[in-house]
Design an enzyme around this catalytic site. Structure first.
Site, PDB file in Angstrom:
ATOM      1  N   HIS A 219      -7.703  -5.983   7.625  1.00  0.00           N
ATOM      2  CA  HIS A 219      -7.424  -4.941   8.618  1.00  0.00           C
ATOM      3  C   HIS A 219      -7.594  -5.503  10.024  1.00  0.00           C
ATOM      4  O   HIS A 219      -8.686  -5.877  10.435  1.00  0.00           O
ATOM      5  CB  HIS A 219      -8.300  -3.696   8.468  1.00  0.00           C
ATOM      6  CG  HIS A 219      -7.627  -2.470   9.028  1.00  0.00           C
ATOM      7  ND1 HIS A 219      -6.767  -1.674   8.290  1.00  0.00           N
ATOM      8  CD2 HIS A 219      -7.634  -1.937  10.271  1.00  0.00           C
ATOM      9  CE1 HIS A 219      -6.306  -0.695   9.047  1.00  0.00           C
ATOM     10  NE2 HIS A 219      -6.812  -0.835  10.252  1.00  0.00           N
TER      11      HIS A 219
ATOM     12  N   GLU B 200      -2.636  -1.630  -3.116  1.00  0.00           N
ATOM     13  CA  GLU B 200      -3.723  -0.873  -2.498  1.00  0.00           C
ATOM     14  C   GLU B 200      -3.405   0.617  -2.538  1.00  0.00           C
ATOM     15  O   GLU B 200      -2.237   1.011  -2.509  1.00  0.00           O
ATOM     16  CB  GLU B 200      -3.891  -1.289  -1.034  1.00  0.00           C
ATOM     17  CG  GLU B 200      -4.218  -2.745  -0.805  1.00  0.00           C
ATOM     18  CD  GLU B 200      -4.373  -3.073   0.667  1.00  0.00           C
ATOM     19  OE1 GLU B 200      -4.953  -4.128   0.969  1.00  0.00           O
ATOM     20  OE2 GLU B 200      -3.910  -2.291   1.513  1.00  0.00           O
TER      21      GLU B 200
ATOM     22  N   HIS C 160       0.864  -1.184   0.000  1.00  0.00           N
ATOM     23  CA  HIS C 160       0.000   0.000   0.000  1.00  0.00           C
ATOM     24  C   HIS C 160       0.901   1.235   0.000  1.00  0.00           C
ATOM     25  O   HIS C 160       1.131   1.856   1.043  1.00  0.00           O
ATOM     26  CB  HIS C 160      -0.919  -0.011   1.228  1.00  0.00           C
ATOM     27  CG  HIS C 160      -1.974   1.042   1.213  1.00  0.00           C
ATOM     28  ND1 HIS C 160      -3.207   0.847   1.799  1.00  0.00           N
ATOM     29  CD2 HIS C 160      -2.008   2.291   0.707  1.00  0.00           C
ATOM     30  CE1 HIS C 160      -3.944   1.946   1.646  1.00  0.00           C
ATOM     31  NE2 HIS C 160      -3.221   2.833   0.978  1.00  0.00           N
TER      32      HIS C 160
END
Length: 251
Positions: A199, A71, A43
């Site tokens: 997450h 991401e 990410h």
């Protein structure tokens, strides 16, 4: 069986605290894959706090047919050495792109898309990514009313943001919150969407999440790297993978 994609952001964060280049992000990816990981997630952010564009290019060159999931916020433009999210993705053409509505000042991703507000802006981006044969996943809250819009916009998958589940795990709200995710996954699949999750998943709460039928992939980084500090990266990856294998056998 649910695939495990290992997020390497925290490896890069540790690397960036010195100028020695260690620990190596690419070597960490190799260790993760050797111990059962099915893919690698990164990410990158404009402030380069962890994953850098050079990491993305090196991983893409190294991984070959192994799934790379990038991401990020597709609206983030160029800033210094950061070429902009879409430009980075265009150069690399990862297997999957997870679009996340995070702002530059966020510590970490903390909410899913409001597609009533942002869907029109996302549509041409989704179309472009799919035209480049990149699978598109939208980061969504489990209680979002917009899953039907995710399908209408042409997304291939949604990634359910699992912090609420992680916070409820081990409390008297655990089952209630888990069922919210199970219903969201079922609805998404009925709409033709694949379902990912990520997450704050960890060795304690992953097994329950993995019982959701049809869960395609989980992306895990922070907790896995924290466990790796105690047990070693290879053993940590293998431990997470074992949970998913067991869930697949029991399904």
């Amino acid at each position: 069986m649910t695939a495990l994609s290992v997020n390497l952001n925290k490896i890069a964060l540790l690397r960036n605290s010195r100028l020695s280049g260690i620990p190596s992000v690419t070597q960490a990816a190799q260790v993760a894959l050797a111990h059962g990981a099915d893919g690698i997630t990164v990410h990158p952010r404009p402030d380069l706090r962890h994953i850098r564009p050079t990491d993305v290019y090196e991983l893409a060159a190294m991984l070959g047919e192994v799934e790379l999931n990038i991401e990020g916020n597709p609206f983030e433009g160029a800033l210094g050495d950061y070429p902009g999210f879409l430009e980075l993705v265009r150069k690399v053409r990862p297997a999957q792109c997870t679009l996340v509505p995070d702002a530059q000042d966020q510590l970490t991703s903390d909410h899913g898309w409001d597609l009533q507000r942002d869907g029109t802006r996302l549509k041409p981006i989704i179309d472009e990514l799919k035209a480049r044969s990149i699978r598109v996943s939208l980061f969504m809250d489990a209680d979002s009313p917009d899953l039907d819009l995710a399908a209408a916009l042409g997304a291939d998958r949604v990634e359910l943001y699992t912090e609420d589940y992680a916070q409820a795990f081990g409390t008297d709200q655990q089952e209630t919150v888990f069922q919210r995710y199970a219903r969201a996954a079922e609805k998404a699949q009925c709409l033709g969407l694949g379902v990912n999750a990520g997450h704050d998943l960890n060795l304690d709460n992953l097994a329950m999440m993995a019982t959701i039928p049809g869960l395609a992939e989980v992306s895990i980084g922070h907790a896995l790297v924290a466990d790796a500090l105690m047990m070693g990266l290879g053993e940590a990856v293998a431990s997470y993978k074992a949970i998913l294998v067991k869930a697949g056998i029991e399904a």
